[in-house]
Design an enzyme around this catalytic site. Structure first.
Site, short mmCIF file in Angstrom:
data_model
loop_
_atom_site.label_atom_id
_atom_site.label_comp_id
_atom_site.label_asym_id
_atom_site.label_seq_id
_atom_site.Cartn_x
_atom_site.Cartn_y
_atom_site.Cartn_z
N LYS A 113 0.86 -1.19 0.00
CA LYS A 113 0.00 0.00 0.00
C LYS A 113 0.89 1.23 0.00
O LYS A 113 1.99 1.21 0.55
CB LYS A 113 -0.88 0.03 1.26
CG LYS A 113 -2.10 0.90 1.12
CD LYS A 113 -3.14 0.18 0.28
CE LYS A 113 -4.50 0.77 0.37
NZ LYS A 113 -5.50 -0.22 -0.05
N GLY A 225 -20.26 6.76 3.20
CA GLY A 225 -19.21 7.02 2.21
C GLY A 225 -19.84 7.07 0.83
O GLY A 225 -20.64 6.19 0.47
N GLY A 227 -17.83 8.00 -2.09
CA GLY A 227 -16.76 8.13 -3.07
C GLY A 227 -16.97 7.07 -4.14
O GLY A 227 -18.11 6.65 -4.40
N1 GLU Z 1 -7.36 -0.06 -3.15
C1 GLU Z 1 -8.06 -1.26 -3.43
C2 GLU Z 1 -8.09 -2.18 -2.22
O1 GLU Z 1 -7.86 -1.74 -1.12
C3 GLU Z 1 -7.57 -1.95 -4.68
C4 GLU Z 1 -6.15 -2.38 -4.68
C5 GLU Z 1 -5.66 -2.86 -6.03
O2 GLU Z 1 -6.43 -2.95 -6.95
O3 GLU Z 1 -4.47 -3.12 -6.12
O4 GLU Z 1 -8.42 -3.32 -2.32
#
Ligand code: GLU
Length: 423
Positions: A113, A225, A227
């Site tokens: 992340k 939320g 978004g």
């Molecule tokens: N941000 C999204 C999640 O938390 C997608 C992550 C991704 O597609 O790599 O699952």
């Protein structure tokens, strides 16, 4: 500059909460303390400072991170979040969650992340573009299609991913679609990626509702939320699953209509005014009160730690489906279990996003383009496989779905580590 570290004893520390969930699997899986120690730390994290020329000519320095948690099962994978309140421990927690999410859905990917401490709502598009490009300059050497692939998360979108892909391609002197996912469809993005998280979540809610049984066409839902995930959850829930969406909220407040909100009109209202507030034909509701509504399905679809020990007693929904990452803290989690409220855990419920990202990677490797129906069909198949595996473990033993999901995911990661000779 605000501090980015959070106290370990803070019950809202996402990283600490995820570690607790992880450790709760150790007895079931007979994980030794040494192995547990490996699983509790990211393999690599990069902290970068990003000096950006603002539109007024001044220079502002932003803090950015990329946390690569575990790549035993495949290249690192996970979103990048732009948010003023995030801390390194939030990003560590989210990177850990990505590891277990990818493993639970049996994707050949690890977990990562990233994030930048900034307030995108107060920045111009050009400032955001400069910030995004600088971030890629600084993390370039640890990302790539077979290393680590960023994707959208809170306050980042397809445009952000297009800038990232372009900057990476300029540095490497070759167009590298596969370095990010969640790109615009015109630029190597996959059909269906934008609403994949919401669609995948509803596939799981549909199955869980069937078990209760709770017919979705007569069910009510409230969504916290609005978004990308929350708004698509409202749209898909009402139009494709026949659910009555009685309340939604965004960071500025919420709206409610017991007869059901017209979600399409609400989306147009948000686009025009910037918030859901004062939507014609609805009444106001606070974020706090939305969580206490006596609805059938409560969908937290924004940030972590919205249901905690302080408000969990007031939750009255039959199902709480975690479309967001980490919206329920560990104390609240056990209270919900005692209250016999079914919690569908994030790593199961919101896996549709990263599943679609994985399919985008596959298409990029092959310079291919799949139809939307094909993408949805494959997402549904993957989500159902994970759902069945979780239910098979949780139902007979009456353990929470989260516990079962973690046991499956952690076992897979440990097995990969063993096979690679890391243990
Ligand atoms: N941000 C999204 C999640 O938390 C997608 C992550 C991704 O597609 O790599 O699952």
């Amino acid at each position: 500059m605000k501090t980015t570290e959070r106290d370990d004893g803070d019950p809202q520390n996402l990283f600490e909460n995820v570690k607790k969930r992880l450790c709760s699997c150790s007895p079931d899986l007979r994980i030794t303390p040494n192995v547990e120690a490996i699983l509790k730390m990211p393999v690599r994290e990069l902290h970068v400072s990003l000096p950006i020329r603002m539109d007024d000519g001044s220079i502002q320095v932003f803090q950015g991170f990329r946390v690569q948690y575990n790549d035993a099962r495949g290249p690192m994978k996970g979103g990048v979040r732009y948010h003023p309140d995030q801390t390194i421990d939030t990003i560590r927690g989210l990177a850990s969650i990505m590891t277990w999410k990818c493993a639970l859905h049996n994707l050949p990917l690890g977990g990562a992340k990233g994030g930048i401490v900034c307030n995108p709502k107060k920045m111009s598009k050009l400032e955001l573009e400069r910030l995004t490009r600088e971030y890629i300059q600084r993390i370039y050497h640890i990302i790539g299609p077979d290393r680590d692939t960023p994707a959208p998360d809170v306050y980042t979108d397809a445009q952000t991913m297009a800038w990232m892909m372009d900057e990476y391609s300029k540095i490497s002197q070759k167009t590298t679609f596969g370095v990010t996912t969640g790109k615009p469809v015109a630029l190597g993005g996959s059909e269906g990626r934008t609403d994949a998280t919401a669609m995948g979540g509803w596939y799981i809610v549909r199955e869980a509702a069937r078990e209760i049984p709770l017919p979705l066409p007569t069910a009510t839902a409230a969504i916290q939320g609005f978004g990308n995930v929350g708004s698509n959850a409202a749209l898909i829930g009402s139009e494709q699953f026949g659910c009555r969406i009685v309340a939604v909220s965004d960071s500025t407040g919420g709206v409610m209509n017991p007869a059901g909100l017209d979600v399409r009109a609400l989306l147009a209202h948000k686009q025009k005014t910037g918030s859901v507030r004062e939507f014609p034909g609805s009444g106001p509701i606070s974020n706090r009160d939305l969580l206490r509504l006596p609805v059938d399905i409560l969908i937290p679809a924004a940030l972590e730690n919205v249901i905690t020990a302080t408000n969990v007693e007031a939750v009255k929904a039959k199902i709480v489906a975690e479309f967001a990452n980490g919206p329920i803290d560990s104390e609240a989690d056990s209270i919900l279990h005692k209250k016999k409220i079914l919690v569908i855990p994030d790593i199961l419920c919101n896996g549709g996003g990263v599943i679609a990202s994985y399919f985008e990677m596959v298409q990029n490797y092959n310079l291919d383009h799949w139809e939307k129906e094909e993408v949805y069909r494959r997402i549904e198949k993957k989500m159902m496989e994970a759902y069945r595996a979780v239910v098979e473990l949780s139902s007979p033993n009456k353990v929470p779905m989260r516990q079962a999901a973690y046991v499956i995911a952690v076992a897979r990661v440990v097995e990969a580590m063993r096979l690679r000779g890391w243990l």
